[in-house]
Design a protein around this motif. Structure first.
Motif, short mmCIF file in Angstrom:
data_model
loop_
_atom_site.label_atom_id
_atom_site.label_comp_id
_atom_site.label_asym_id
_atom_site.label_seq_id
_atom_site.Cartn_x
_atom_site.Cartn_y
_atom_site.Cartn_z
N LYS A 62 -13.12 2.67 -28.96
CA LYS A 62 -14.20 1.80 -29.39
C LYS A 62 -13.75 0.34 -29.45
O LYS A 62 -14.49 -0.57 -29.07
CB LYS A 62 -14.72 2.25 -30.76
N ILE A 63 -12.55 0.10 -29.93
CA ILE A 63 -12.04 -1.27 -30.01
C ILE A 63 -11.93 -1.87 -28.62
O ILE A 63 -12.26 -3.05 -28.40
CB ILE A 63 -10.67 -1.30 -30.72
N ILE A 64 -11.47 -1.09 -27.67
CA ILE A 64 -11.32 -1.57 -26.30
C ILE A 64 -12.68 -1.83 -25.65
O ILE A 64 -12.88 -2.82 -24.96
CB ILE A 64 -10.48 -0.58 -25.47
N LEU A 69 -3.51 -1.87 -33.71
CA LEU A 69 -2.36 -2.38 -32.96
C LEU A 69 -2.28 -1.77 -31.56
O LEU A 69 -1.98 -2.46 -30.59
CB LEU A 69 -1.07 -2.09 -33.72
N THR A 70 -2.56 -0.49 -31.45
CA THR A 70 -2.52 0.19 -30.15
C THR A 70 -3.57 -0.39 -29.21
O THR A 70 -3.28 -0.69 -28.04
CB THR A 70 -2.74 1.70 -30.32
N ALA A 71 -4.79 -0.56 -29.72
CA ALA A 71 -5.85 -1.15 -28.90
C ALA A 71 -5.52 -2.59 -28.54
O ALA A 71 -5.78 -3.04 -27.41
CB ALA A 71 -7.18 -1.08 -29.66
N THR A 72 -4.95 -3.34 -29.48
CA THR A 72 -4.57 -4.73 -29.21
C THR A 72 -3.53 -4.82 -28.10
O THR A 72 -3.63 -5.66 -27.21
CB THR A 72 -4.02 -5.37 -30.50
N ALA A 73 -2.54 -3.94 -28.16
CA ALA A 73 -1.50 -3.93 -27.12
C ALA A 73 -2.11 -3.63 -25.76
O ALA A 73 -1.74 -4.25 -24.74
CB ALA A 73 -0.43 -2.90 -27.47
N ASN A 125 -2.42 -4.63 -20.78
CA ASN A 125 -2.92 -3.78 -19.69
C ASN A 125 -4.26 -4.27 -19.15
O ASN A 125 -4.48 -4.29 -17.95
CB ASN A 125 -3.03 -2.32 -20.13
N TYR A 126 -5.14 -4.68 -20.06
CA TYR A 126 -6.45 -5.19 -19.64
C TYR A 126 -6.45 -6.71 -19.46
O TYR A 126 -7.37 -7.25 -18.85
CB TYR A 126 -7.52 -4.80 -20.67
#
Length: 454
Positions: A15-17, A37-41, A46-47
């Motif tokens: 959802k964050i992505i 943090l995982t979505a931020t990374a 990557n994006y």
């Protein structure tokens, strides 16, 4: 440590992505920091969607939690964290350092906005404990509102989105969607969904939701906010809530009633005066605890009934550690003095946390405002005693979650010392009402992951 996200964590990360703005209403212990943090990374490396990330958090969380989480997980430990904390020269040095994520305490948001002005550099902002932006009049809200159009992505994290009712939602949701769902102004939001409640002529003290307003607000937020309850996803330990009635002496009860009736309690060393309803409520809470500040700022003790009740809790614990939450400085001083043979510790530093978790502290004293967020204390004990229960549902829930969380191996016992016939009983009743209202909101926007997956 290798991060293997649970199904609900994978959903939150996705959802964050996917969404440029999202509110994650995730219960304590569900790992919302690791998800963010995982979505931020992913978004950063990557994006290539974002380049500079700001985290706004309570001071204790800003000091420790975000850097600790990055160091904990293998897939995140390459992230560079800059802590924008302390004196101004230290904050500026941190901002000038090369980092992926800059963490600042919420009290310095106004300073940060003024420091950068129109040259705001952060294209992504994570607000840890979004509910701390629930006041539209607060300087932190007004400051962040100024730069919100310059923010490309924003995440709001909280387990308690509406601690005092649905009016709390407007400022938080505005920071997410710039007024798209609940309106551009708090006045318009109130007029649309609420009606005046208690009032004194032209002064309105409370606003009550109109019929069907609650359902309409929940529906408005369904695409923006994701709610997840720990009870749905984790095997939490049993929680036992215990109300301990405290009987005041006839003398103490008479003094309590006199202050409540006359708004004035004459004393030899300095009178206790209550000029307004808010001041009176505060003074009555203090008196229920056993002491109250007089007009000279000196603490005057009236009774030891709660201290004696707390004695019973300590004795019943039979040597097991007890986490005691207090409200006033005189509470802290009196508890320390009364239980000095146990050498009680005040929760202040990382070393205090370690000593508690290592079983070296029998009585730990903490204020819910300083121990309410981001602290893992479950290894040190399973008994909580509320010497004075706060009005704030957010503080109450967050403080209890220091022990009642994943990783706790025993049933958590939460004692509430409640002076009979006093305002203490009203606090317990109001907290129950607030919790029911908030649970309705959380249920309405809860992520139906299983239904989506099928």
């Amino acid at each position: 440590m290798i991060f293997k996200p649970h199904e609900y964590q994978g959903y939150a990360i996705k959802k964050i992505i996917e969404l440029p703005a999202v509110g994650l209403f995730m219960d304590m212990g569900l790992g919302k920091t690791a998800c963010a943090l995982t979505a931020t990374a992913e978004l950063m490396h990557n994006y290539f969607e974002v380049s500079k990330v700001l985290v706004v958090a309570p001071l204790r969380v800003a000091e420790d939690t975000w850097s600790r989480e990055t160091a904990k997980w293998d897939h995140l430990n390459y992230l560079r964290i800059a802590k924008v904390l302390g004196p101004e020269k230290d904050r500026i040095a941190a901002l000038n350092s090369k980092a992926d994520i800059y963490v600042i305490n919420r009290e310095n948001v106004k300073w940060l906005v003024e420091h950068f002005g129109k040259k705001w550099p952060f294209d992504m902002v994570i607000i840890d404990e979004l509910s701390s932006f629930k006041s539209s009049k607060a300087k932190r809200f007004r400051a962040l509102r100024k730069v919100r159009p310059l923010i490309k992505r924003i995440i709001g994290l909280t387990g308690t989105p509406a601690p005092n009712g649905l009016l709390d939602l407007w400022p938080q949701v505005y920071l997410l969607d710039l007024g798209e769902r609940l309106g551009k102004t708090i006045t318009g939001y109130r007029e649309r969904y609420f009606k005046p409640g208690k009032r004194n002529r032209s002064v309105i003290f409370t606003w009550d939701p109109k019929p069907d307003a609650e359902a309409a607000i929940h529906n408005k937020l369904s695409d923006l906010c994701v709610s997840m309850s720990a009870a749905d996803w984790l095997q939490l330990p049993e929680r036992i809530d215990n109300i301990i009635p405290v009987n005041l002496s006839l003398k103490a009860w008479g003094q309590y009633e006199q202050l409540e009736r006359d708004l004035l309690l004459p004393l030899a060393d300095g009178d206790v005066v209550a000029n307004t309803a808010a001041v009176l409520a505060n003074k009555l809470l203090q008196m229920a605890n056993g002491a109250v500040y007089d007009e000279n700022g000196m603490a005057q003790e009236f009774h030891k009934a709660k201290l004696e009740a707390l004695e019973g809790v300590i004795e019943e614990a039979a040597g097991k550690p007890v986490l005691v939450f207090y409200s006033y400085r005189h509470d802290l001083d009196r508890i320390k003095e009364h239980f000095k043979q146990y050498k009680p510790k005040e929760l202040k530093t990382a070393e205090d946390i370690k000593n508690w978790n290592d079983g070296k502290v029998q009585i730990m004293l903490a204020h819910p405002a300083s121990a309410g967020h981001g602290l893992n204390l479950q290894a040190g004990g399973n008994i909580i005693a509320w010497f004075s229960t706060p009005w704030s549902l957010e503080l109450y829930q967050q403080a209890n979650a220091r022990l009642h969380r994943q990783g706790q191996q025993r049933a958590v016992i939460i004692h509430h010392l409640v002076a009979k016939g006093t305002i203490d009983e009203d606090v317990i009743r109001v907290l129950g009402y607030k919790e029911r209202g908030q649970n309705a909101l959380l249920e309405a926007v809860k992520a139906r992951i299983a239904a989506i997956a099928t």
